[in-house]
Design an enzyme around this catalytic site. Structure first.
Site, PDB file in Angstrom:
ATOM      1  N   GLY A  92       0.880  -1.176   0.000  1.00 24.55           N
ATOM      2  CA  GLY A  92       0.000   0.000   0.000  1.00 24.55           C
ATOM      3  C   GLY A  92       0.915   1.223   0.000  1.00 24.55           C
ATOM      4  N   ALA A  93       0.650   2.163  -0.948  1.00 23.44           N
ATOM      5  CA  ALA A  93       1.595   3.265  -1.174  1.00 23.44           C
ATOM      6  C   ALA A  93       1.962   4.046   0.095  1.00 23.44           C
ATOM      7  CB  ALA A  93       1.036   4.188  -2.251  1.00 23.44           C
TER       8      ALA A  93
ATOM      9  N   ASP B   3      -1.521   4.562  -6.763  1.00 24.47           N
ATOM     10  CA  ASP B   3      -0.089   4.540  -6.446  1.00 24.47           C
ATOM     11  C   ASP B   3       0.641   5.739  -7.022  1.00 24.47           C
ATOM     12  OD1 ASP B   3      -1.054   1.584  -6.312  1.00 24.47           O
ATOM     13  OD2 ASP B   3       0.748   1.753  -5.085  1.00 24.47           O
TER      14      ASP B   3
ATOM     15  N   GLN C 119      -5.136  -9.130  -2.449  1.00 20.98           N
ATOM     16  CA  GLN C 119      -5.277  -8.103  -1.400  1.00 20.98           C
ATOM     17  C   GLN C 119      -6.748  -7.871  -1.061  1.00 20.98           C
ATOM     18  OE1 GLN C 119      -3.314  -7.793  -4.092  1.00 20.98           O
ATOM     19  NE2 GLN C 119      -1.555  -6.490  -3.725  1.00 20.98           N
TER      20      GLN C 119
ATOM     21  N   ARG D 296      10.350  -0.750  -4.266  1.00 22.12           N
ATOM     22  CA  ARG D 296       9.146  -0.871  -5.116  1.00 22.12           C
ATOM     23  C   ARG D 296       8.989   0.434  -5.908  1.00 22.12           C
ATOM     24  NH1 ARG D 296       3.763  -3.356  -3.062  1.00 22.12           N
ATOM     25  NH2 ARG D 296       3.560  -3.744  -5.293  1.00 22.12           N
TER      26      ARG D 296
ATOM     27  N   ASN E  84      -2.721   2.195 -10.538  1.00 24.53           N
ATOM     28  CA  ASN E  84      -3.195   1.487  -9.344  1.00 24.53           C
ATOM     29  C   ASN E  84      -3.087  -0.004  -9.621  1.00 24.53           C
ATOM     30  OD1 ASN E  84      -4.278   1.540  -6.662  1.00 24.53           O
ATOM     31  ND2 ASN E  84      -6.178   0.760  -7.507  1.00 24.53           N
ATOM     32  N   LYS E  85      -3.419  -0.790  -8.643  1.00 24.09           N
ATOM     33  CA  LYS E  85      -3.267  -2.240  -8.722  1.00 24.09           C
ATOM     34  C   LYS E  85      -3.839  -2.792 -10.020  1.00 24.09           C
ATOM     35  CE  LYS E  85      -1.493  -4.328  -6.643  1.00 24.09           C
ATOM     36  NZ  LYS E  85      -0.118  -4.748  -7.048  1.00 24.09           N
TER      37      LYS E  85
HETATM   38  O1  MRU Z   1       0.849  -3.954  -4.502  1.00 23.43           O
HETATM   39  P1  MRU Z   1       0.164  -3.201  -3.412  1.00 23.43           P
HETATM   40  O2  MRU Z   1      -0.669  -4.061  -2.518  1.00 23.43           O
HETATM   41  O3  MRU Z   1       1.131  -2.319  -2.653  1.00 23.43           O
HETATM   42  O4  MRU Z   1      -0.830  -2.232  -4.190  1.00 23.43           O
HETATM   43  C1  MRU Z   1      -1.623  -1.359  -3.421  1.00 23.43           C
HETATM   44  C2  MRU Z   1      -2.526  -0.543  -4.244  1.00 23.43           C
HETATM   45  O5  MRU Z   1      -2.535  -0.617  -5.457  1.00 23.43           O
HETATM   46  C3  MRU Z   1      -3.379   0.454  -3.512  1.00 23.43           C
HETATM   47  O6  MRU Z   1      -4.568   0.667  -4.204  1.00 23.43           O
HETATM   48  C4  MRU Z   1      -2.621   1.784  -3.392  1.00 23.43           C
HETATM   49  O7  MRU Z   1      -1.337   1.615  -2.916  1.00 23.43           O
HETATM   50  C5  MRU Z   1      -3.351   2.746  -2.520  1.00 23.43           C
HETATM   51  S1  MRU Z   1      -3.330   2.290  -0.825  1.00 23.43           S
HETATM   52  C6  MRU Z   1      -4.062   3.570   0.015  1.00 23.43           C
END
Ligand code: MRU
Length: 357
Positions: A50-51, A238, A197, A89, A248-249
């Site tokens: 999560g960012a 992100d 997730q 990352r 985003n994811k």
């Molecule tokens: O790979 P991840 O689990 O770090 O990806 C997370 C996401 O894509 C979230 O949507 C993003 O970081 C926002 S979290 C407030």
């Protein structure tokens, strides 16, 4: 300001205690992180993800790195420490902004002890600020829904909750704020292949909070929008480029297109630290490619003693290849509004809104 719902990142002065999100929902296990190297591994292997959570953890990692050193600094050592963490990352910009700020805060300091203190208080400050920003964002997002509408049906993707932030969450923060206003919220959580997730973490947070939640597989949102009334899609992000294109994811882009086709408003929830005005469009956002095995096997299907329940945890034939881009870019034209701590605005307003902060 209320307390965060979970405390997945806990600073213990000499070490960092991190809730290992890979073990969820099976076990609530905390990792004790004592070094910058272990912090980087925890970020890269997604024990923390999560960012915003990655950015906060990264600065605690710098602090641990600085604490291991003594005497006067050599400027190159600062750069090398920061670069190591930066590479953990690449897609979420929050970590990169936090590391730039950490470097700025070193200022004229010349000894490691003082720098460790500066970075420690910066990381603690980030936790307070992120929680405050999420709570404001949550309120702003809740105001987009009609006051007299008591039931709200929302699709979300990945995990954007207290586990991904310093607390409350971004998209899940809006959902929590709606619930706090007395509304009945029904959440449909995309399972979010390949790391799950949504089904592991979002469903876990919603269950803990007693918010009604149904897990759907990533391909089900079209069916859902055809057969049930969906009021909005709420996702996190992100990195947002200056034109509004949003990383985003993986799977977010598909969801945005399906929402557009069904006239369901698609909202991106973001704090100011996710807007990267240095990038003109989403084409410039680096997309992390993760290992193939995340697609070809479920590492989560393991017994406590590390044995896979399926042969080597595989859900596909031995030798099958996979593609695993970990994020995608949603074109700005599919985004109805950004929901932020500064208010809600359309993609075309990004430059004006962000330049004034
Ligand atoms: O790979 P991840 O689990 O770090 O990806 C997370 C996401 O894509 C979230 O949507 C993003 O970081 C926002 S979290 C407030």
């Amino acid at each position: 300001m209320s307390q965060p719902e979970f405390l997945p990142i806990q600073w213990k002065s000499t070490f960092l205690s991190l809730l290992d999100q890979r073990a969820l929902p099976g076990k609530k296990e905390f990792l004790q992180i004592h070094t910058v190297e272990d912090t980087i591994d925890a970020i890269r292997d997604m024990a923390v993800r999560g960012a915003p959570a990655i950015a906060i953890t990264g600065i605690f990692g710098l602090t641990l790195g600085a604490k291991k050193k003594s005497g006067n600094i050599i400027p190159e050592e600062i750069d090398s420490l920061i670069n190591q963490v930066f590479e953990s990352r690449p897609t979420a910009v929050n970590l990169s902004f936090a590391l730039q700020e950490a470097k700025k805060r070193v200022g004229e300091e010349t000894d490691w002890e003082s720098i460790a203190k500066i970075w420690e208080s910066f990381a603690l400050e980030m936790m307070v600020d992120d929680l405050k920003a999420n709570q404001a964002l949550g309120q702003n997002g809740a105001e987009l829904f009609p006051k007299d509408q008591n039931q709200i049906h929302i699709i979300t993707h990945c995990n954007t909750g207290a586990l991904a932030t310093a607390g409350h969450g971004t998209a899940l923060g809006v959902i929590r704020s709606l619930r706090d206003q007395g509304k009945k919220v029904v959440v449909y959580a995309d399972e979010t292949r390949p790391f799950l997730q949504g089904s592991r973490l979002t469903a876990f947070e919603m269950l803990e909070e007693g918010i009604e939640c149904y897990i759907i597989t990533d391909g089900m949102s079209g069916w859902l929008m055809n057969h049930r009334k969906i009021d909005a899609v709420l996702v996190g992000c992100d990195r947002v480029a200056a034109n509004g294109d949003t990383a985003n994811k993986i799977g977010t882009y598909n969801l945005a297109i399906v929402a557009h086709e069904h006239n369901v408003p698609f909202y991106v929830c973001a704090t100011k630290d996710s807007f990267d005005l240095n990038l003109k469009t989403g084409d410039e956002i680096p997309i992390e490619m993760r290992k193939e095995s995340e697609v070809t096997q479920f590492d989560f299907l393991k017994t406590a003693d590390g044995k896979y329940l399926l042969p080597e945890g595989k859900t596909s034939p031995i030798g099958a290849r996979a593609l695993n881009p970990s994020f995608d870019i949603t074109k700005a034209k599919f985004i109805k509004n950004f929901i932020t701590e500064m208010g809600c605005f359309v993609p075309g307003e990004i430059l004006v809104r962000l330049k004034s902060v």
